[in-house]
Design a protein around this motif. Structure first.
Motif, short mmCIF file in Angstrom:
data_model
loop_
_atom_site.label_atom_id
_atom_site.label_comp_id
_atom_site.label_asym_id
_atom_site.label_seq_id
_atom_site.Cartn_x
_atom_site.Cartn_y
_atom_site.Cartn_z
N ASP A 129 2.48 -30.91 26.15
CA ASP A 129 3.32 -30.78 27.34
C ASP A 129 2.83 -29.68 28.29
O ASP A 129 2.62 -28.55 27.87
N ARG A 130 2.60 -30.05 29.54
CA ARG A 130 2.19 -29.15 30.63
C ARG A 130 0.74 -28.67 30.52
O ARG A 130 0.34 -27.75 31.22
N VAL A 131 -0.06 -29.29 29.65
CA VAL A 131 -1.46 -28.91 29.50
C VAL A 131 -2.32 -29.95 30.21
O VAL A 131 -2.10 -31.15 30.10
N PRO A 185 -24.22 -34.63 26.60
CA PRO A 185 -23.12 -33.79 27.09
C PRO A 185 -23.53 -32.36 27.47
O PRO A 185 -22.66 -31.56 27.82
N ASP A 186 -24.82 -32.05 27.46
CA ASP A 186 -25.25 -30.69 27.77
C ASP A 186 -24.88 -30.23 29.17
O ASP A 186 -24.75 -29.04 29.42
N ASP A 187 -24.71 -31.17 30.10
CA ASP A 187 -24.37 -30.83 31.48
C ASP A 187 -22.86 -30.73 31.70
O ASP A 187 -22.41 -30.37 32.77
N LEU A 188 -22.06 -31.03 30.67
CA LEU A 188 -20.62 -31.05 30.84
C LEU A 188 -20.01 -29.65 30.76
O LEU A 188 -20.47 -28.80 30.00
N VAL A 189 -18.98 -29.46 31.56
CA VAL A 189 -18.16 -28.25 31.52
C VAL A 189 -16.70 -28.70 31.58
O VAL A 189 -16.42 -29.87 31.81
N TYR A 190 -15.79 -27.74 31.39
CA TYR A 190 -14.39 -28.13 31.44
C TYR A 190 -13.54 -27.07 32.14
O TYR A 190 -13.94 -25.91 32.24
N LYS A 191 -12.40 -27.52 32.62
CA LYS A 191 -11.33 -26.65 33.11
C LYS A 191 -10.08 -27.07 32.38
O LYS A 191 -9.80 -28.26 32.25
N ALA A 192 -9.33 -26.10 31.87
CA ALA A 192 -8.08 -26.41 31.18
C ALA A 192 -7.06 -25.34 31.53
O ALA A 192 -7.40 -24.17 31.74
N TRP A 193 -5.79 -25.76 31.59
CA TRP A 193 -4.71 -24.83 31.86
C TRP A 193 -3.40 -25.41 31.36
O TRP A 193 -3.28 -26.60 31.12
N ARG A 194 -2.43 -24.52 31.18
CA ARG A 194 -1.07 -24.93 30.83
C ARG A 194 -0.16 -24.44 31.95
O ARG A 194 -0.10 -23.24 32.24
N ASP A 195 0.52 -25.37 32.60
CA ASP A 195 1.42 -25.02 33.69
C ASP A 195 2.59 -24.19 33.19
O ASP A 195 3.00 -24.33 32.02
N PRO A 196 3.15 -23.35 34.07
CA PRO A 196 4.34 -22.58 33.66
C PRO A 196 5.53 -23.50 33.41
O PRO A 196 5.61 -24.60 33.95
N GLU A 249 12.03 -14.88 28.69
CA GLU A 249 11.53 -15.80 27.67
C GLU A 249 10.85 -17.03 28.28
O GLU A 249 10.48 -17.95 27.56
N TRP A 250 10.71 -17.08 29.60
CA TRP A 250 10.05 -18.21 30.24
C TRP A 250 8.57 -18.23 29.86
O TRP A 250 7.91 -17.19 29.82
N ASP A 251 8.05 -19.40 29.62
CA ASP A 251 6.62 -19.57 29.37
C ASP A 251 5.92 -19.59 30.72
O ASP A 251 6.15 -20.50 31.52
N LEU A 252 5.10 -18.61 30.97
CA LEU A 252 4.43 -18.48 32.27
C LEU A 252 3.13 -19.29 32.35
O LEU A 252 2.42 -19.24 33.35
N GLY A 253 2.82 -20.03 31.31
CA GLY A 253 1.62 -20.84 31.31
C GLY A 253 0.39 -20.02 30.95
O GLY A 253 0.49 -18.85 30.57
N GLU A 254 -0.74 -20.65 31.08
CA GLU A 254 -2.01 -19.98 30.77
C GLU A 254 -3.11 -20.63 31.59
O GLU A 254 -3.30 -21.85 31.55
N ASN A 255 -3.83 -19.82 32.35
CA ASN A 255 -4.92 -20.33 33.18
C ASN A 255 -5.98 -19.25 33.31
O ASN A 255 -5.70 -18.21 33.89
#
Length: 153
Positions: free
Chosen positions: A23-25, A111-122, A133-139
């Motif tokens: 969820d939110r990732v 896959p040597d040319d592959l990169v990624y971006k990942a984040w979790r929304d707040p 106690e709110w989850d502020l996400g992670e980026n």
């Protein structure tokens, strides 16, 4: 003894990384040389959704791999989904579709040319949960299982 290909190694890492797309990732895997060659994932509370960009002339392989074509080309991405929690076989099937998109449709040699971006929304603010106690996400979100570098590296 059979040699494991770099695509097989990538697929194994992606299968493990998809377990963290909840969820939110969000996760986008793309070619560093051509970011239009990509697969992307959005985790929901009950579903993992994936999309792949595709050149209009080569859609037969995507369809054969189980991707659903875009409706009226808006957005022009092919899609597939899996319910969460997913079984290992469901993650593996999604990963196989992604390798087909990147390797067979987009023609990436490995896959040597592959990169990624990942984040979790707040988390959305809620009166039921105090602000402390709110989850502020992670980026950025680090997904070490992927075995490819983050685009920010």
């Amino acid at each position: 003894m059979t040699e494991v290909s770099t695509w097989d190694m990538f697929a194994g890492g992606l299968t493990e990384a998809l377990r963290e797309v909840s969820d939110r990732v969000f996760l986008v895997v793309f070619s560093r040389a051509d970011p239009l060659k990509f697969v992307q994932f959005a985790g929901g509370e009950h579903e993992l959704h994936a999309e792949a960009g595709a050149p209009p002339a080569d859609t037969g392989r995507l369809a054969a791999a189980g991707w659903t074509p875009p409706i009226d080309n808006a957005p022009p991405n092919w899609a597939c989904s899996s319910p969460l929690p997913a079984l290992t076989a469901e993650y593996t099937a999604m990963t196989t579709r992604c390798v087909v998109a990147l390797r067979d449709v987009h023609g990436l040699p490995d896959p040597d040319d592959l990169v990624y971006k990942a984040w979790r929304d707040p988390e959305w603010p809620s009166d039921a949960v105090p602000p402390t106690e709110w989850d502020l996400g992670e980026n950025p979100l680090v997904l070490s299982w992927l075995g490819i570098p983050s685009a920010s590296e």
